[in-house]
Design a protein around this motif. Structure first.
Motif, PDB file in Angstrom:
ATOM      1  N   UNK A 265       0.800  -1.231  -0.001  1.00 46.47           N
ATOM      2  CA  UNK A 265       0.101   0.151   0.001  1.00 46.47           C
ATOM      3  C   UNK A 265       0.888   1.468   0.032  1.00 46.47           C
ATOM      4  N   UNK A 266       2.203   1.120   0.149  1.00 53.01           N
ATOM      5  CA  UNK A 266       2.932   2.429   0.041  1.00 53.01           C
ATOM      6  C   UNK A 266       3.004   3.070  -1.093  1.00 53.01           C
ATOM      7  N   UNK A 267       2.764   1.932  -2.233  1.00 57.63           N
ATOM      8  CA  UNK A 267       2.751   2.660  -3.663  1.00 57.63           C
ATOM      9  C   UNK A 267       1.568   3.065  -3.835  1.00 57.63           C
ATOM     10  N   UNK A 268       1.123   4.181  -4.324  1.00 52.99           N
ATOM     11  CA  UNK A 268      -0.196   4.814  -4.631  1.00 52.99           C
ATOM     12  C   UNK A 268       0.165   5.468  -5.959  1.00 52.99           C
ATOM     13  N   UNK A 269      -0.937   5.732  -6.637  1.00 51.98           N
ATOM     14  CA  UNK A 269      -1.063   6.447  -7.910  1.00 51.98           C
ATOM     15  C   UNK A 269      -0.413   7.537  -8.031  1.00 51.98           C
ATOM     16  N   UNK A 270      -0.240   8.526  -6.965  1.00 51.04           N
ATOM     17  CA  UNK A 270       0.809   9.719  -6.911  1.00 51.04           C
ATOM     18  C   UNK A 270       2.238   9.304  -6.741  1.00 51.04           C
ATOM     19  N   UNK A 271       2.670   8.265  -6.142  1.00 54.06           N
ATOM     20  CA  UNK A 271       3.856   7.717  -6.154  1.00 54.06           C
ATOM     21  C   UNK A 271       4.384   7.241  -7.393  1.00 54.06           C
ATOM     22  N   UNK A 272       3.614   6.708  -8.346  1.00 56.48           N
ATOM     23  CA  UNK A 272       3.755   6.161  -9.608  1.00 56.48           C
ATOM     24  C   UNK A 272       4.112   7.531 -10.411  1.00 56.48           C
ATOM     25  N   UNK A 273       3.402   8.346 -10.301  1.00 52.97           N
ATOM     26  CA  UNK A 273       3.616   9.765 -10.822  1.00 52.97           C
ATOM     27  C   UNK A 273       4.758  10.276 -10.833  1.00 52.97           C
ATOM     28  N   UNK A 274       5.051  10.339  -9.283  1.00 48.64           N
ATOM     29  CA  UNK A 274       6.432  10.871  -8.650  1.00 48.64           C
ATOM     30  C   UNK A 274       7.465  10.208  -9.437  1.00 48.64           C
ATOM     31  N   UNK A 275       7.685   8.904  -9.651  1.00 44.41           N
ATOM     32  CA  UNK A 275       8.610   8.168  -9.957  1.00 44.41           C
ATOM     33  C   UNK A 275       8.818   8.311 -11.423  1.00 44.41           C
ATOM     34  N   UNK A 276       7.816   8.524 -12.073  1.00 45.19           N
ATOM     35  CA  UNK A 276       8.152   8.924 -13.704  1.00 45.19           C
ATOM     36  C   UNK A 276       8.611  10.333 -13.826  1.00 45.19           C
ATOM     37  N   UNK A 277       8.360  11.117 -12.876  1.00 45.50           N
ATOM     38  CA  UNK A 277       8.914  12.444 -12.913  1.00 45.50           C
ATOM     39  C   UNK A 277      10.276  12.563 -12.435  1.00 45.50           C
ATOM     40  N   UNK A 278      11.118  11.417 -12.109  1.00 44.92           N
ATOM     41  CA  UNK A 278      12.301  11.272 -11.447  1.00 44.92           C
ATOM     42  C   UNK A 278      12.226  11.887  -9.901  1.00 44.92           C
ATOM     43  N   UNK A 279      11.221  11.888  -9.323  1.00 47.15           N
ATOM     44  CA  UNK A 279      11.197  12.280  -7.858  1.00 47.15           C
ATOM     45  C   UNK A 279      10.667  11.486  -6.949  1.00 47.15           C
ATOM     46  N   UNK A 280      10.786  10.343  -7.345  1.00 50.01           N
ATOM     47  CA  UNK A 280      10.446   9.160  -6.148  1.00 50.01           C
ATOM     48  C   UNK A 280      11.005   7.793  -6.680  1.00 50.01           C
ATOM     49  N   UNK A 281      10.683   6.799  -5.728  1.00 50.44           N
ATOM     50  CA  UNK A 281      11.222   5.484  -5.962  1.00 50.44           C
ATOM     51  C   UNK A 281      12.797   5.463  -5.702  1.00 50.44           C
ATOM     52  N   UNK A 282      13.361   4.189  -5.990  1.00 51.84           N
ATOM     53  CA  UNK A 282      14.802   3.955  -5.697  1.00 51.84           C
ATOM     54  C   UNK A 282      15.061   3.012  -6.927  1.00 51.84           C
ATOM     55  N   UNK A 283      16.308   3.506  -7.434  1.00 47.55           N
ATOM     56  CA  UNK A 283      16.835   2.664  -8.604  1.00 47.55           C
ATOM     57  C   UNK A 283      17.659   1.453  -7.864  1.00 47.55           C
ATOM     58  N   UNK A 284      17.241   0.066  -8.455  1.00 47.11           N
ATOM     59  CA  UNK A 284      17.803  -1.078  -7.678  1.00 47.11           C
ATOM     60  C   UNK A 284      19.207  -1.129  -8.342  1.00 47.11           C
ATOM     61  N   UNK A 285      20.193  -1.254  -7.260  1.00 48.74           N
ATOM     62  CA  UNK A 285      21.583  -1.772  -7.960  1.00 48.74           C
ATOM     63  C   UNK A 285      21.962  -2.899  -7.140  1.00 48.74           C
TER      64      UNK A 285
END
Length: 304
Positions: A265-285
């Motif tokens: 539930x931490x992932x919301x539609x707005x979180x997805x939007x932020x990820x696509x704008x480079x303002x959220x999420x985390x790149x997996x390395x």
């Protein structure tokens, strides 16, 4: 301020513009399911992502799922939709603890549920999913099995493979483990005509009462193909919701309102939007050592 539809439209436009493939685990809410390129169980998503033409994968799920996607598609950029979205079960067993267990059971095949960290997978002989575990374990040459980390899934397999000796840790999904036999009795009282479909991450007291036990996809396929009209769904409550959308002619009831994965539930539609704008999420390395070590156990699962 956006409406849900406006936000979804922006996301659809952004993912096309930025060449991003959105992967959504089935436990995500329906507004996210609607904008995903692929929806399904964790490993199936990573497999589908391999053939996706996009150079970036956005995993709307939890960390081990994003790690698996990176293992299978190392040339692609993989983003986890929320940096804090973990899996308590995947984090229950440390690498050092597994090494100690392997010394206790030197003749056992180490079988890791896909719901495990990439580091843990490096110490395992083979990976399994909830859909493939029974067949794979049956066909292993070893007569002893060290199954980690989920003792409930492991015990469900053990009952169907009595010719082998199993060893477990006391691990498992804390969300599914909240479901009790009393929940089953109450649900059957409320819905006496409904079939009970549960995930094998549930406790034995629940799975033994089920009309069907299987993976999330298995549950959804069973409900779709069954001639029955009512079903009690014993896994994350979102699955009952998705089934209501897919099969409005049937009725679906959540076995327990407590069965809600808060990490999902931490992932919301707005979180997805932020990820696509480079303002959220985390790149997996992942280091090459971890990635290649974990890949060996996955390759064995795939028969490579």
């Amino acid at each position: 301020m956006f409406t849900t539809k406006e936000l979804q439209d922006r996301i659809l436009s952004l993912k096309k513009e930025k060449d991003v493939c959105i992967l959504a685990h089935a436990y995500q809410t329906h507004d996210i399911i609607e904008i995903a390129d692929f929806v399904g169980d964790s490993f199936a998503l990573s497999r589908k992502a391999q053939s996706a033409p996009q150079k970036t994968l956005l995993m709307c799920g939890v960390r081990f799922m994003a790690e698996t996607a990176k293992i299978l598609s190392p040339q692609k950029r993989v983003i986890l939709s929320h940096s804090e979205a973990g899996c308590p079960m995947a984090e229950q067993l440390a690498v050092e603890e597994l090494r100690a267990l392997k010394q206790c059971y030197p003749d056992a095949a180490v079988v890791a549920y896909i719901n495990s960290t990439s580091s843990l997978k490096t110490q395992c002989d083979i990976c399994v999913t909830s859909a493939s575990a029974l067949e794979i374990v049956k066909n292993l040459p070893q007569k002893e099995i060290l199954f980690v980390p989920d003792c409930n899934l492991g015990s469900w397999i053990e009952k169907q493979v009595p010719e082998k000796k199993f060893h477990f840790i006391q691990g498992g999904c804390p969300v599914h483990m909240q479901i009790t036999e009393e929940d089953v009795k109450e649900a059957r009282r409320r819905h006496p005509q409904a079939l009970l479909l549960v995930h094998p991450e549930c406790k034995e007291e629940v799975t033994r009462l089920a009309d069907y036990a299987g993976s999330t996809t298995g549950i959804m396929n069973f409900a779709a193909q069954s001639s029955a009209k009512e079903f009690i769904i014993g896994t994350d409550t979102t699955i009952a919701e998705h089934l209501r959308f897919s099969h409005p002619e049937k009725r679906f009831y959540a076995l327990s309102k407590k069965c809600v994965c808060q990490d999902m539930r931490l992932t919301t539609l707005m979180e997805v939007y932020h990820c696509l704008n480079g303002m959220g999420g985390e790149e997996i390395v992942l280091t090459d050592e971890v990635r290649l070590g974990a890949q060996k156990s996955i390759d064995r699962m795939l028969g490579k």
